[in-house]
Design a protein around this motif. Structure first.
Motif, mmCIF file in Angstrom:
data_model
loop_
_atom_site.group_PDB
_atom_site.id
_atom_site.type_symbol
_atom_site.label_atom_id
_atom_site.label_comp_id
_atom_site.label_asym_id
_atom_site.label_seq_id
_atom_site.Cartn_x
_atom_site.Cartn_y
_atom_site.Cartn_z
ATOM 1 N N TRP A 71 0.789 -1.199 0.011
ATOM 2 C CA TRP A 71 0.036 -0.072 0.049
ATOM 3 C C TRP A 71 0.719 1.408 -0.018
ATOM 4 N N SER A 72 2.044 1.379 0.743
ATOM 5 C CA SER A 72 2.669 2.439 1.131
ATOM 6 C C SER A 72 3.957 2.666 -0.004
ATOM 7 N N LEU A 73 4.332 1.683 -0.434
ATOM 8 C CA LEU A 73 5.416 1.835 -1.275
ATOM 9 C C LEU A 73 5.194 1.387 -2.822
ATOM 10 N N GLN A 74 4.468 0.495 -2.972
ATOM 11 C CA GLN A 74 3.994 0.217 -4.170
ATOM 12 C C GLN A 74 2.687 0.809 -4.734
ATOM 13 N N HIS A 75 1.830 1.392 -3.943
ATOM 14 C CA HIS A 75 0.730 2.122 -4.289
ATOM 15 C C HIS A 75 -0.281 1.238 -5.099
ATOM 16 N N GLN A 76 -0.462 -0.135 -4.571
ATOM 17 C CA GLN A 76 -1.540 -1.157 -5.193
ATOM 18 C C GLN A 76 -2.085 -2.044 -4.241
ATOM 19 N N SER A 77 -3.183 -2.367 -4.763
ATOM 20 C CA SER A 77 -4.083 -3.305 -3.994
ATOM 21 C C SER A 77 -3.518 -4.665 -3.751
ATOM 22 N N LEU A 78 -3.626 -5.168 -2.434
ATOM 23 C CA LEU A 78 -3.314 -6.498 -2.194
ATOM 24 C C LEU A 78 -3.715 -7.530 -3.390
ATOM 25 N N MET A 79 -4.926 -7.266 -3.916
ATOM 26 C CA MET A 79 -5.640 -8.148 -4.785
ATOM 27 C C MET A 79 -4.821 -8.435 -6.124
ATOM 28 N N THR A 80 -4.107 -7.328 -6.230
ATOM 29 C CA THR A 80 -3.330 -7.268 -7.529
ATOM 30 C C THR A 80 -2.115 -7.736 -7.550
#
Length: 87
Positions: A71-80
């Motif tokens: 969430w903080s470093l990759q700025h993406q959902s866990l689901m992706t």
């Protein structure tokens, strides 16, 4: 990279309470769609181990790191996430 990371998961006795306003604000600031749902899935998973303190703490540590990275470093959902993201 963020200067600080906001702690996501607390001990089971505190995790059962509703999300604090500051945590809610922190999660919403990521701009990730449905992040509240992801957080709740993680919380339910952790709470299923609340009667096994060592397992709970180990899973909490690893889940915290995964969520912070995603969430903080990759700025993406866990689901992706895919296998290539974590290898």
């Amino acid at each position: 990279m963020p200067d600080t990371f906001y702690p996501l998961f607390d001990q089971p006795s505190h995790l059962e309470h509703p999300m604090t306003a500051s945590l809610n604000q922190h999660l919403n600031a990521t701009g990730i769609p449905k992040i509240q749902s992801e957080f709740n899935f993680c919380k339910v998973f952790l709470l299923s181990y609340q009667h096994s303190p060592d397992t709970y703490n180990a899973y909490r540590r690893d889940l915290e790191r995964l969520c912070q990275w995603c969430w903080s470093l990759q700025h993406q959902s866990l689901m992706t996430l895919t296998r290539t993201h974590i290898l």
